[in-house]
Scaffold this active site. Structure first.
Site, PDB file in Angstrom:
ATOM      1  N   LYS A 254       6.787 -58.098  32.682  1.00 36.58           N
ATOM      2  CA  LYS A 254       7.533 -58.742  31.586  1.00 36.58           C
ATOM      3  C   LYS A 254       8.725 -59.499  32.162  1.00 36.58           C
ATOM      4  O   LYS A 254       9.563 -58.931  32.862  1.00 36.58           O
ATOM      5  CB  LYS A 254       8.005 -57.684  30.596  1.00 36.58           C
ATOM      6  CG  LYS A 254       8.897 -58.213  29.471  1.00 36.58           C
ATOM      7  CD  LYS A 254       9.433 -57.069  28.618  1.00 36.58           C
ATOM      8  CE  LYS A 254      10.506 -57.537  27.652  1.00 36.58           C
ATOM      9  NZ  LYS A 254      11.103 -56.404  26.899  1.00 36.58           N
ATOM     10  N   ASP A 259      17.385 -61.358  26.663  1.00 37.94           N
ATOM     11  CA  ASP A 259      16.860 -60.975  25.354  1.00 37.94           C
ATOM     12  C   ASP A 259      18.010 -60.716  24.383  1.00 37.94           C
ATOM     13  O   ASP A 259      18.620 -59.651  24.394  1.00 37.94           O
ATOM     14  CB  ASP A 259      15.993 -59.717  25.484  1.00 37.94           C
ATOM     15  CG  ASP A 259      15.435 -59.269  24.133  1.00 37.94           C
ATOM     16  OD1 ASP A 259      15.393 -60.101  23.203  1.00 37.94           O
ATOM     17  OD2 ASP A 259      15.048 -58.095  24.022  1.00 37.94           O
ATOM     18  N   LYS A 266      20.329 -58.625  18.323  1.00 40.98           N
ATOM     19  CA  LYS A 266      20.825 -57.340  18.795  1.00 40.98           C
ATOM     20  C   LYS A 266      22.324 -57.204  18.515  1.00 40.98           C
ATOM     21  O   LYS A 266      23.031 -58.207  18.386  1.00 40.98           O
ATOM     22  CB  LYS A 266      20.610 -57.214  20.303  1.00 40.98           C
ATOM     23  CG  LYS A 266      19.164 -57.087  20.748  1.00 40.98           C
ATOM     24  CD  LYS A 266      19.091 -56.992  22.263  1.00 40.98           C
ATOM     25  CE  LYS A 266      17.658 -56.859  22.739  1.00 40.98           C
ATOM     26  NZ  LYS A 266      17.072 -55.546  22.407  1.00 40.98           N
ATOM     27  N   ASP A 277      16.184 -57.451  31.203  1.00 45.39           N
ATOM     28  CA  ASP A 277      14.914 -57.356  30.491  1.00 45.39           C
ATOM     29  C   ASP A 277      13.764 -58.008  31.247  1.00 45.39           C
ATOM     30  O   ASP A 277      12.632 -58.007  30.779  1.00 45.39           O
ATOM     31  CB  ASP A 277      15.044 -57.971  29.091  1.00 45.39           C
ATOM     32  CG  ASP A 277      14.108 -57.331  28.086  1.00 45.39           C
ATOM     33  OD1 ASP A 277      13.682 -56.188  28.321  1.00 45.39           O
ATOM     34  OD2 ASP A 277      13.799 -57.964  27.060  1.00 45.39           O
ATOM     35  N   ASP A 336      12.746 -58.911  17.832  1.00 49.63           N
ATOM     36  CA  ASP A 336      13.245 -58.209  19.017  1.00 49.63           C
ATOM     37  C   ASP A 336      12.150 -57.391  19.691  1.00 49.63           C
ATOM     38  O   ASP A 336      12.374 -56.804  20.737  1.00 49.63           O
ATOM     39  CB  ASP A 336      14.427 -57.307  18.635  1.00 49.63           C
ATOM     40  CG  ASP A 336      15.190 -56.810  19.843  1.00 49.63           C
ATOM     41  OD1 ASP A 336      15.135 -57.493  20.893  1.00 49.63           O
ATOM     42  OD2 ASP A 336      15.847 -55.759  19.759  1.00 49.63           O
ATOM     43  N   GLU A 338       9.679 -58.615  21.263  1.00 48.93           N
ATOM     44  CA  GLU A 338       9.089 -59.824  21.845  1.00 48.93           C
ATOM     45  C   GLU A 338       8.339 -59.557  23.147  1.00 48.93           C
ATOM     46  O   GLU A 338       7.442 -60.317  23.515  1.00 48.93           O
ATOM     47  CB  GLU A 338      10.178 -60.874  22.098  1.00 48.93           C
ATOM     48  CG  GLU A 338      10.936 -60.771  23.414  1.00 48.93           C
ATOM     49  CD  GLU A 338      11.702 -59.463  23.589  1.00 48.93           C
ATOM     50  OE1 GLU A 338      11.845 -59.005  24.738  1.00 48.93           O
ATOM     51  OE2 GLU A 338      12.161 -58.894  22.577  1.00 48.93           O
ATOM     52  N   ARG A 340       6.153 -57.351  23.981  1.00 49.28           N
ATOM     53  CA  ARG A 340       4.718 -57.138  23.783  1.00 49.28           C
ATOM     54  C   ARG A 340       3.997 -58.441  23.442  1.00 49.28           C
ATOM     55  O   ARG A 340       2.790 -58.571  23.686  1.00 49.28           O
ATOM     56  CB  ARG A 340       4.501 -56.084  22.703  1.00 49.28           C
ATOM     57  CG  ARG A 340       5.010 -56.448  21.331  1.00 49.28           C
ATOM     58  CD  ARG A 340       5.235 -55.250  20.435  1.00 49.28           C
ATOM     59  NE  ARG A 340       6.405 -54.479  20.843  1.00 49.28           N
ATOM     60  CZ  ARG A 340       6.765 -53.326  20.288  1.00 49.28           C
ATOM     61  NH1 ARG A 340       6.053 -52.810  19.298  1.00 49.28           N
ATOM     62  NH2 ARG A 340       7.831 -52.687  20.714  1.00 49.28           N
TER      63      ARG A 340
END
Length: 500
Positions: A254, A259, A266, A277, A336, A338, A340
């Site tokens: 990933k 993020d 967030k 991230d 959030d 995202e 996946r």
């Protein structure tokens, strides 16, 4: 940093000229007549020093010892884990002023796995982030010699020593890119880092931009990237060490380089840590750095979907429905979630390689942090052999994971009235439902998912990337090739046999 493996007993180590000598002392130390052994014996007798992992005693300009500084470091029973802890405890000594050359010497028997652990621990203990700190004091350590008892021990430890060096380099690279601020680690810059790895033997790199990704039909990945002005990059690394007919292991990392949560923004507190991230992507880079040094006879593919997740007028919205490369439609309930979305397209893309095993690595869920903290990564697998192999690799690599469930009942919450699947399923078992979402896109391939949200970085005073799970993955790949040496003690005249 240059590493060297050398045959040195305690008497020879006493005459070795260096700025720092770290002496690894195990329980049951048998003192000889040389100067270093006498110092250790006196310190133990006076109880100024204990041979327990993490215990150290710093000494300066000892008589008849060539090293300017000496640190006695306890290693307990001498296991890899204990040696690693001992060396890391010497971090401040390695970073001392004027320390350019250091020797790390086993005062007794050196287990083969402990040799690799010692080298890797030196890399961990001496890492200093400088990319955006030009005023920071330059770190001086340039050379480290790892000393074991005799030539026979050196010969036995060569493979482990090489593995330790490669892991130190790979983990260091992963930490470096995880630590860089988001504006110094954009998708474009991350792709350039991957392209630089193509200078290593048997490594190739291909980078796709927005137009190519759109042509492929990666609708979920593209949707996440829409809110950022930084263009996405899809990175494909290949290491070809085996025969062309050998099915590769595919690693998917990933690569969300920052993020903010998108429209599902967030909270501001600790949002700076969302530069981490892309820890999964960083670990894939680190693995390929290690593979380029070790050159095992195996084929590996690395895939990194890299983009930012930001709020914007074009950004993905809750209630949107996107179409993945796999053809499944996805209802977005939370922007959030995202990671996946970018991973599902990369997992579908991986099918073209007909992988022997497919492993994704992602800082995916806060729920995994709640479940396992920062000690173990979460491991999900649809194949028992793959799950067992990764768990064993984590234990051997001192980079542990823990097997988590994948019962079909956990997928119930992902049902949607408006698409084939929803991207979230509520708070309960959030790490598991995220894994169940990803499982929809892998088919029958042996697949594992490593949720590293709790292990990829540390917060607080020690804030920074850890480089995990590079060690776990490299150990798994080498075990698959069959070249990881078993831990066997080397003979030494300076250590009594353990009492039975």
């Amino acid at each position: 940093m240059n590493f060297e493996l050398k045959a040195l007993g305690l008497s020879e180590a006493a005459t070795e000229k260096c700025d720092l000598l770290v002496l690894l002392v195990a329980e049951g130390f048998d003192a000889g007549s040389d100067p270093l052994a006498a110092v250790v014996a006196r310190a133990l007798k006076a109880k100024d020093f204990e041979a327990q992992p993490g215990k150290t005693l710093e000494l300066y300009q000892l008589p008849a010892v060539a090293a300017r500084r000496v640190v006695l470091a306890g290693v307990g029973g001498g296991t890899a884990k204990q040696v690693h802890k001992a060396v890391v405890a010497c971090a401040s000594a390695f970073k001392g002023a004027g320390v350019q050359e250091a020797v790390v010497c086993f005062a007794g028997a050196a287990r083969i796995d402990a040799v690799a652990a010692a080298v890797q621990a030196v890399g961990e203990a001496t890492y200093v982030y400088t990319a955006t700190k030009p005023q920071a004091k330059a770190f001086a350590l340039a050379r480290v010699t790892l000393a074991v008892g005799d030539k026979k021990a050196v010969q036995a430890a060569q493979a482990a020593f090489a593995r330790g060096k490669a892991l130190a380099a790979g983990v260091g690279l992963a930490r470096e890119w995880a630590n860089r601020p988001a504006n110094h680690a954009t998708p474009t810059l991350l792709a350039q880092a991957a392209q630089a790895l193509a200078d290593l033997p048997k490594v190739q790199c291909k980078v796709l931009g927005p137009a190519e990704v759109e042509k492929l039909g990666m609708g979920a990945f593209m949707a996440v990237a829409r809110g950022s002005h930084e263009p996405l990059r899809f990175i494909e690394l290949r290491y070809q060490g085996g025969a062309k007919s050998d099915a590769p292991v595919v690693l998917v990392g990933k690569g969300i380089t920052f993020d903010a949560g998108g429209i599902s923004l967030k909270p501001a507190a600790e949002m700076d840590e969302m530069k981490f991230d892309m820890g999964g992507a960083a670990s894939v880079l680190g693995v390929f750095r290690a593979l380029g040094e070790l050159q095992p006879a195996i084929n590996v593919v690395g895939l990194i979907p890299a983009c930012e997740n930001l709020p914007d007028g074009r950004a993905l919205k809750p209630s949107d429905v996107v179409t993945s490369l796999h053809g499944q439609t996805i209802e977005i309930l939370n922007t959030d979630a995202e990671g996946r979305l970018v991973l599902c397209d990369a997992l579908a893309y991986a099918a073209r390689f007909k992988p022997a095993a497919l492993i994704d690595i992602a800082t995916l869920t806060g729920a995994c942090v709640i479940a396992l903290g920062g000690v173990r990564s979460g491991l999900f697998a649809n194949d028992e052999a793959l799950g067992a192999a990764l768990y064993a690799a984590g234990e051997a690599a001192l980079d542990p994971c823990w097997r988590m469930p994948l019962d079909d009942d956990y997928a119930e919450g992902l049902k949607s009235s408006f698409a084939d699947v929803a991207n979230v399923a509520g708070r309960a078992a959030g790490a598991v439902t995220a894994a169940k979402f990803l499982q929809r896109f892998v088919g029958d391939v042996p697949w594992a998912h490593l949720d590293i949200a709790g292990t990829a970085w540390k917060s607080g005073a020690a804030k920074g990337g850890t480089g995990r799970p590079v060690s776990l993955l490299v150990h798994y790949l080498l075990e698959r090739e069959g070249k990881v040496a078993t831990a066997t003690p080397a003979k030494s005249r300076q250590r009594k046999p353990a009492a039975s």
